[in-house]
Design a protein around this motif. Structure first.
Motif, PDB file in Angstrom:
ATOM      1  N   UNK A  18       0.804  -1.226   0.000  1.00 55.75           N
ATOM      2  CA  UNK A  18       0.000   0.000   0.000  1.00 55.75           C
ATOM      3  C   UNK A  18       0.835   1.273   0.000  1.00 55.75           C
ATOM      4  N   UNK A  19       2.139   1.154  -0.213  1.00 52.49           N
ATOM      5  CA  UNK A  19       2.968   2.354  -0.356  1.00 52.49           C
ATOM      6  C   UNK A  19       2.835   2.866  -1.797  1.00 52.49           C
ATOM      7  N   UNK A  20       2.358   4.076  -1.939  1.00 56.64           N
ATOM      8  CA  UNK A  20       2.094   4.607  -3.275  1.00 56.64           C
ATOM      9  C   UNK A  20       3.145   5.604  -3.739  1.00 56.64           C
ATOM     10  N   UNK A  21       3.764   6.332  -2.787  1.00 56.71           N
ATOM     11  CA  UNK A  21       4.676   7.396  -3.181  1.00 56.71           C
ATOM     12  C   UNK A  21       5.951   7.384  -2.337  1.00 56.71           C
ATOM     13  N   UNK A  22       6.841   8.299  -2.655  1.00 53.59           N
ATOM     14  CA  UNK A  22       8.143   8.387  -1.983  1.00 53.59           C
ATOM     15  C   UNK A  22       7.991   8.605  -0.480  1.00 53.59           C
ATOM     16  N   UNK A  23       7.060   9.466  -0.087  1.00 56.43           N
ATOM     17  CA  UNK A  23       6.853   9.762   1.333  1.00 56.43           C
ATOM     18  C   UNK A  23       6.403   8.519   2.093  1.00 56.43           C
ATOM     19  N   UNK A  24       5.518   7.724   1.469  1.00 57.29           N
ATOM     20  CA  UNK A  24       5.068   6.473   2.094  1.00 57.29           C
ATOM     21  C   UNK A  24       6.260   5.540   2.344  1.00 57.29           C
ATOM     22  N   UNK A  25       7.151   5.459   1.367  1.00 58.03           N
ATOM     23  CA  UNK A  25       8.311   4.576   1.490  1.00 58.03           C
ATOM     24  C   UNK A  25       9.219   5.044   2.620  1.00 58.03           C
ATOM     25  N   UNK A  26       9.482   6.356   2.689  1.00 54.72           N
ATOM     26  CA  UNK A  26      10.321   6.901   3.764  1.00 54.72           C
ATOM     27  C   UNK A  26       9.744   6.567   5.135  1.00 54.72           C
ATOM     28  N   UNK A  27       8.434   6.768   5.286  1.00 49.16           N
ATOM     29  CA  UNK A  27       7.785   6.508   6.572  1.00 49.16           C
ATOM     30  C   UNK A  27       7.853   5.029   6.928  1.00 49.16           C
ATOM     31  N   UNK A  28       7.660   4.145   5.931  1.00 45.10           N
ATOM     32  CA  UNK A  28       7.659   2.711   6.191  1.00 45.10           C
ATOM     33  C   UNK A  28       9.072   2.208   6.527  1.00 45.10           C
ATOM     34  N   UNK A  29      10.086   2.766   5.868  1.00 43.93           N
ATOM     35  CA  UNK A  29      11.467   2.394   6.197  1.00 43.93           C
ATOM     36  C   UNK A  29      11.777   2.773   7.635  1.00 43.93           C
ATOM     37  N   UNK A  30      11.371   3.976   8.013  1.00 44.62           N
ATOM     38  CA  UNK A  30      11.642   4.434   9.379  1.00 44.62           C
ATOM     39  C   UNK A  30      10.876   3.591  10.387  1.00 44.62           C
ATOM     40  N   UNK A  31       9.655   3.190  10.022  1.00 45.14           N
ATOM     41  CA  UNK A  31       8.866   2.345  10.919  1.00 45.14           C
ATOM     42  C   UNK A  31       9.491   0.961  11.067  1.00 45.14           C
ATOM     43  N   UNK A  32      10.034   0.436   9.971  1.00 46.17           N
ATOM     44  CA  UNK A  32      10.570  -0.921  10.003  1.00 46.17           C
ATOM     45  C   UNK A  32      11.950  -1.041  10.595  1.00 46.17           C
ATOM     46  N   UNK A  33      12.747   0.030  10.497  1.00 42.55           N
ATOM     47  CA  UNK A  33      14.139  -0.043  10.955  1.00 42.55           C
ATOM     48  C   UNK A  33      14.431   0.854  12.141  1.00 42.55           C
ATOM     49  N   UNK A  34      13.572   1.853  12.354  1.00 43.90           N
ATOM     50  CA  UNK A  34      13.793   2.780  13.459  1.00 43.90           C
ATOM     51  C   UNK A  34      14.540   4.034  13.063  1.00 43.90           C
ATOM     52  N   UNK A  35      15.104   4.072  11.863  1.00 49.19           N
ATOM     53  CA  UNK A  35      15.866   5.242  11.444  1.00 49.19           C
ATOM     54  C   UNK A  35      15.636   5.528   9.963  1.00 49.19           C
ATOM     55  N   UNK A  36      16.154   6.668   9.518  1.00 47.08           N
ATOM     56  CA  UNK A  36      16.060   7.057   8.122  1.00 47.08           C
ATOM     57  C   UNK A  36      17.002   6.198   7.280  1.00 47.08           C
ATOM     58  N   UNK A  37      16.633   5.945   6.034  1.00 52.79           N
ATOM     59  CA  UNK A  37      17.453   5.124   5.136  1.00 52.79           C
ATOM     60  C   UNK A  37      18.847   5.712   4.981  1.00 52.79           C
ATOM     61  N   UNK A  38      18.951   7.042   5.007  1.00 57.34           N
ATOM     62  CA  UNK A  38      20.254   7.684   4.850  1.00 57.34           C
ATOM     63  C   UNK A  38      21.203   7.318   5.983  1.00 57.34           C
ATOM     64  N   UNK A  39      20.668   7.155   7.187  1.00 61.56           N
ATOM     65  CA  UNK A  39      21.501   6.790   8.339  1.00 61.56           C
ATOM     66  C   UNK A  39      22.053   5.374   8.163  1.00 61.56           C
ATOM     67  N   UNK A  40      21.203   4.463   7.687  1.00 62.74           N
ATOM     68  CA  UNK A  40      21.647   3.081   7.478  1.00 62.74           C
ATOM     69  C   UNK A  40      22.751   3.035   6.425  1.00 62.74           C
ATOM     70  N   UNK A  41      22.535   3.709   5.298  1.00 65.82           N
ATOM     71  CA  UNK A  41      23.538   3.711   4.236  1.00 65.82           C
ATOM     72  C   UNK A  41      24.846   4.303   4.752  1.00 65.82           C
ATOM     73  N   UNK A  42      24.720   5.415   5.469  1.00 67.48           N
ATOM     74  CA  UNK A  42      25.915   6.094   5.993  1.00 67.48           C
ATOM     75  C   UNK A  42      26.684   5.188   6.960  1.00 67.48           C
ATOM     76  N   UNK A  43      25.956   4.383   7.732  1.00 64.07           N
ATOM     77  CA  UNK A  43      26.590   3.527   8.744  1.00 64.07           C
ATOM     78  C   UNK A  43      27.333   2.344   8.153  1.00 64.07           C
ATOM     79  N   UNK A  44      27.125   2.064   6.854  1.00 63.08           N
ATOM     80  CA  UNK A  44      27.822   0.940   6.220  1.00 63.08           C
ATOM     81  C   UNK A  44      29.087   1.372   5.491  1.00 63.08           C
ATOM     82  N   UNK A  45      29.356   2.675   5.499  1.00 64.64           N
ATOM     83  CA  UNK A  45      30.564   3.168   4.837  1.00 64.64           C
ATOM     84  C   UNK A  45      31.809   2.702   5.581  1.00 64.64           C
TER      85      UNK A  45
END
Length: 617
Positions: A18-45
């Motif tokens: 039921x995610x239709x747009x970019x904002x939905x995806x951002x909210x669902x990522x944060x709900x599923x992982x606890x943080x923003x996708x950018x933080x996860x990517x940054x932490x793997x550098x």
């Protein structure tokens, strides 16, 4: 986000149904992982916390009605991750044939809805599509859970099986939760000497975004918790500590562990914990309702997921006390919990926590609507926050609902606020309609309410320069005298377009001094620092830099892109002037991730060049 004690791969699962747009995806990522996708990517550098781990990111249940923007965003996340954090692998799953993902090969480890339906139709003759959906939702596609449901269906009806929340208690199944971890928790639970350790786990399972030891001890239920209890659950990799600042360190339970602990608790036990922390998380004072400082720092530090602790606690209590709440509503008697819920949402909105307001309103609307209780005020705050985040289509839909429901119950106070909000929304989406609506409002007699003055503010913008300034100055004084401080300060922002830097600073200081809206205060500070670095950058001190860092983090977490970019530019200019490379590296890493995710090539290229050609400081 959790690292283990070994170098086992890390798994992040985000359901995008039921995610239709970019904002939905951002909210669902944060709900599923606890943080923003950018933080996860940054932490793997390289040299970052997760650089030694292989991270698997599973986006499941992609919808075939997902917008082109959303699909592009998902694909852009993968390319951005490859550039910034090479240790992440992405897996996409969907029940549909998505052309955009033909280059991705997917192996399913769980049953899809369709596969669940095939199994159930062979096993339960005549089962309806609705019941298949209910079974799938409850089983999560896990085969053992499905088998358990089917075995119970041999001895009782499917409705009775699906109404029982305890059927999985004996077979908790999650691929990420090992048998050894389950045994650790069981040993703690049955050991009398570990009573406080287990109690801490149950408390943190309800307070899903974490809490400080100080606040835990303030409650009657947690008064005997000791540092050793926290140390133990961290050593067992059941939780982790997160440093918000040098005075505030919270303990946050692993979300997978949390689900398992909650499966062991009764609703009464969850309610008891929620009641014990309601007045610690949501503070009642003579000045009204406030978010406790730790909860606010959790929000601002980006460690909260889809709902902050206040909303989680409220939902639990509302579910238990709904009978009393409904009776008090019927008898026109105020009940504390609905008052706290509404005041808490107002506090989130007023402190400019727009994403948290949206999430809290959405959850509270669901539970109140289910029990036929008023929701128009929540729809109003929901719409207002969506407008602030430029989610105009959703804002329009929810504002229309708020208006319809407010008119039905004749809540004139909220109707006036809705009218003002409608004007501001139209000014962002359809200036001609905004002007028409403003003219209609000002043709009526009421001259001192917020919607009338908002209409005047809009109409005055169409006047000649001198008359516009004169009218706006008079309107600002009138709005301030009537107690509409934020409206008065919004008028000052408009007047600043015609002021020199000296007079702009006078207006900006007035906004900073008088406004209740944190968004307006930060906006004013951005303007102020832009003037200072343009005219007298030597005035910037360490306190200003710390304030700007906090503003930068707030704008990042709320994804307020325009102000975020301006704050970035200010910090960069200061860092170059004082020759502090640590600031440049910090903001370059974070900002470049956001620009990549937002397809902002202009800023990417501009600052990539500046970063490469900078003098090493």
């Amino acid at each position: 986000m959790y690292t283990g004690l070994s170098l086992k791969p890390l798994l992040f699962k985000v359901n995008l149904s039921n995610c239709k747009n970019k904002s939905d995806i951002d909210d669902r990522i944060k709900a599923g992982t606890g943080v923003d996708i950018a933080i996860i990517i940054n932490s793997t550098k390289d040299d970052m916390p997760l650089s030694a781990f292989d991270c698997f990111f599973i986006f499941s249940d992609l919808d075939d009605s997902m917008s082109r923007e959303a699909v592009t965003y998902l694909l852009n996340i993968t390319s951005t991750a490859f550039l910034h954090g090479k240790h992440i692998k992405f897996i996409f799953t969907s029940q549909f044939n998505l052309i955009s993902f033909h280059n991705y090969h997917v192996k399913l480890n769980e049953l899809s809805l369709q596969e669940t339906g095939i199994v159930l139709r062979k096993y339960i003759e005549g089962i309806s599509s609705q019941d298949i959906n209910r079974v799938f939702e409850m089983s999560d596609g896990v085969v053992k859970k499905l088998e358990k449901i089917m075995s119970y269906c041999e001895i009782t009806s499917i409705d009775e099986v699906l109404a029982d929340n305890t059927i999985f208690d004996s077979i908790y199944n999650d691929d990420s939760l090992t048998l050894s971890t389950i045994n650790k928790i069981k040993r703690i639970k049955i050991n009398p000497e570990k009573e406080n350790t287990y109690k801490l786990l149950t408390i943190l399972s309800v307070l899903k975004n974490g809490e400080t030891l100080t606040n835990i001890r303030k409650s009657e239920i947690g008064k005997n918790i000791k540092l050793g209890d926290i140390e133990e659950i961290i050593d067992l990799a059941l939780a982790k500590s997160i440093k918000l600042d040098y005075k505030n360190i919270i303990t946050k339970i692993n979300p997978i562990i949390r689900d398992y602990i909650l499966s062991l608790l009764t609703q009464d036990e969850i309610y008891e914990i929620s009641k014990a922390f309601i007045n610690i998380t949501i503070i009642q004072s003579k000045d009204g309702i406030k978010i406790n400082s730790t909860n606010r720092k959790i929000i601002d530090s980006k460690f909260n997921s889809e709902g902050d602790n206040g909303c989680i606690i409220l939902r639990s209590i509302i579910g238990k006390e709904i009978g009393e709440i409904k009776k008090s509503h019927q008898d026109s008697i105020k009940h504390l919990i609905p008052y706290l819920a509404e005041s808490y949402v107002y506090s989130l909105s007023n402190s400019s926590r727009f994403k948290e307001t949206i999430n809290s309103c959405t959850q509270l609307i669901n539970i109140f609507e289910f029990h036929n209780l008023p929701t128009h005020r929540y729809y109003y705050h929901l719409s207002s926050s969506q407008r602030m985040l430029n989610q105009y289509e959703d804002a329009r839909t929810n504002l229309d609902l708020a208006k319809k429901l407010a008119l039905k119950v004749k809540d004139n106070f909220v109707i006036n606020l809705i009218t003002s909000e409608e004007l501001l929304l139209l000014e962002s989406t359809n200036k001609n309609k905004a002007k028409e609506m403003a003219e209609e409002i000002t043709s009526k007699k009421k001259r001192k309410n917020v919607s009338y003055m908002t209409a005047e503010m809009i109409l005055f913008s169409y006047l000649d320069r001198e008359e516009k300034i004169e009218k706006l100055e008079a309107l600002e004084i009138k709005a301030r005298n009537e107690g509409y401080k934020t409206l008065a300060n919004n008028i000052l922002f408009r007047m600043n377009e015609f002021k020199n830097d000296t007079n702009k600073l006078i207006n900006l200081d007035k906004i900073i001094r008088t406004d209740n809206s944190e968004f307006n205060i930060i906006k004013a500070l951005i303007w102020k620092y832009e003037i200072i670095i343009r005219n007298d950058i030597e005035k910037i001190n360490a306190g200003d830099i710390e304030k700007l860092r906090n503003m930068y983090n707030y704008l990042f977490s709320q994804r307020l892109d325009n102000l975020f970019n301006r704050c970035h530019a200010i910090l960069w200019a200061i860092a170059e002037h004082i020759r502090d490379d640590s600031i440049i590296i910090f903001i370059f890493d974070t900002s470049s991730l956001i620009w990549a995710l937002n397809y902002d090539k202009e800023n990417q290229e501009k600052y990539h060049l500046k970063f490469k050609t900078r003098e090493i400081l």
